[in-house]
Write an enzyme that holds these catalytic residues in place. Structure first.
Site, PDB file in Angstrom:
ATOM      1  N   GLY A 150       0.822  -1.200   0.000  1.00  0.00           N
ATOM      2  CA  GLY A 150       0.000   0.000   0.000  1.00  0.00           C
ATOM      3  C   GLY A 150       0.860   1.256   0.000  1.00  0.00           C
ATOM      4  O   GLY A 150       2.062   1.218   0.282  1.00  0.00           O
ATOM      5  N   CYS A 151       0.240   2.377  -0.314  1.00  0.00           N
ATOM      6  CA  CYS A 151       0.984   3.635  -0.416  1.00  0.00           C
ATOM      7  C   CYS A 151       1.404   4.153   0.958  1.00  0.00           C
ATOM      8  O   CYS A 151       2.594   4.393   1.206  1.00  0.00           O
ATOM      9  CB  CYS A 151       0.167   4.671  -1.176  1.00  0.00           C
ATOM     10  SG  CYS A 151      -1.541   4.854  -0.600  1.00  0.00           S
TER      11      CYS A 151
END
Length: 337
Positions: A150-151
């Site tokens: 994920g970011c």
């Protein structure tokens, strides 16, 4: 150089267009297909690609992708949808780099707890590799299924990795305060990302319940060799792109900024996309790049880590290409510098 034929699944979103741009300049990649429920030319969905990619979006069909010679598919599909689409690809010998959250959490019960739905592909979940090259790089070569990170988690995991690896901070009570540009919410219109709602405003969301929490704890636990617990709070910022995280931790012994900066530089030596800085970074320093910038400070007995990245490149598409390079034996920076 023989090119690897790739497909981009779910070609209509922000992540997909950034990925396509990166793949177009990658000397070892050939985009053979882009799938989308919107049966349009790629350039109609993304005018910035006009004259750069002459492909019609097509429905998802694993047999058709196999017939085109696709060797790896980049999944830019929503969570829940990916786990339905990926098994038939793997069955046909097509590798997958999945940008959704469906294969990031190793425990299906944890996935159900945080995503509020049952995981339907426990078999492939068991052998998915978490695609954070700076931590799990040795396990990526030849992997059949990579779960792109994920970011937000990348700023937290890489920001804290040298500290937890060396047991220099308490492993509980870590506070991660993160801000993201609006593109992190995707291209599908929503009330909260409607311009009059989010412009000139800052808001916290998913307080105490954000799904990236167990992902951060899982990876940090791997690095520490012990359980790690964090308090993660994301905020929406009135800007297009970028993530900035400020992380607060309690040291286990007295430390100086100079010692910690040297520790970080040693830990990330040979890792080309993490830049250790002595001054706090800004999101604009990383815009349009695959770099994650990090700075560590000591303030009133606490350790502060400040990390910035572009949420669409380093946070998604760029690290996906980094993983692609690892899988197929290209130099890690290929197509990214």
């Amino acid at each position: 150089m023989q090119k690897v034929k790739v497909a981009v699944l779910g070609g209509s979103g922000y992540t997909a267009v950034e990925l396509i741009k990166l793949l177009l300049r990658h000397p070892g990649a050939e985009i053979a297909a882009v799938t989308s429920r919107q049966a349009e030319h790629v350039a109609d969905l993304h005018p910035s690609l006009l004259g750069r990619l002459d492909l019609q979006c097509e429905p998802f069909d694993p047999d058709a992708l196999k017939a085109k010679g696709v060797q790896v598919a980049f999944g830019c599909l929503p969570h829940g949808t990916s786990m339905e689409s990926i098994p038939p690809l793997l069955d046909r010998g097509i590798r997958v780099i999945d940008l959704s959250a469906d294969y990031r959490l190793r425990d299906a019960t944890v996935y159900q707890e945080w995503y509020k739905e049952t995981h339907h592909d426990a078999e492939n979940l068991a052998h998915a590799v978490y695609g954070l090259p700076e931590v799990y790089g040795d396990t990526l070569a030849g992997a059949r299924l990579i779960a792109n990170p994920g970011c937000y988690p990348q700023t937290a995991i890489l920001g804290l990795a040298p500290l937890v690896a060396n047991k220099l901070i308490e492993l509980s009570g870590i506070v991660i305060d993160s801000k993201s540009g609006v593109s992190g919410a995707g291209r599908t219109p929503k009330l909260t990302t409607h311009f009059p709602e989010c412009n000139e405003s800052v808001s916290a969301y998913s307080v105490g319940t954000h799904r990236h929490t167990p992902e951060i704890e899982q990876a940090l636990g791997d690095i520490a060799g012990a359980a790690v617990s964090v308090i993660f709070t994301p905020h929406l910022m009135p800007m297009d792109r970028g993530i900035f995280s400020t992380i607060y931790a309690t040291p286990t012994k007295p430390v100086s900024e100079a010692e910690l900066t040297a520790l970080y530089r040693g830990y990330f030596a040979g890792k080309p996309f993490v830049r250790v800085r002595t001054a706090p970074p800004a999101t604009k320093d990383t815009t349009g790049t695959n770099f994650l910038d990090v700075c560590v400070k000591v303030v009133r007995g606490k350790v502060l880590v400040l990390a910035a990245e572009d949420n669409l490149i380093r946070g998604a598409s760029g690290v996906a290409v980094q993983n692609f390079n690892r899988v197929f034996g290209f130099p890690e920076t290929t197509g990214l510098l």
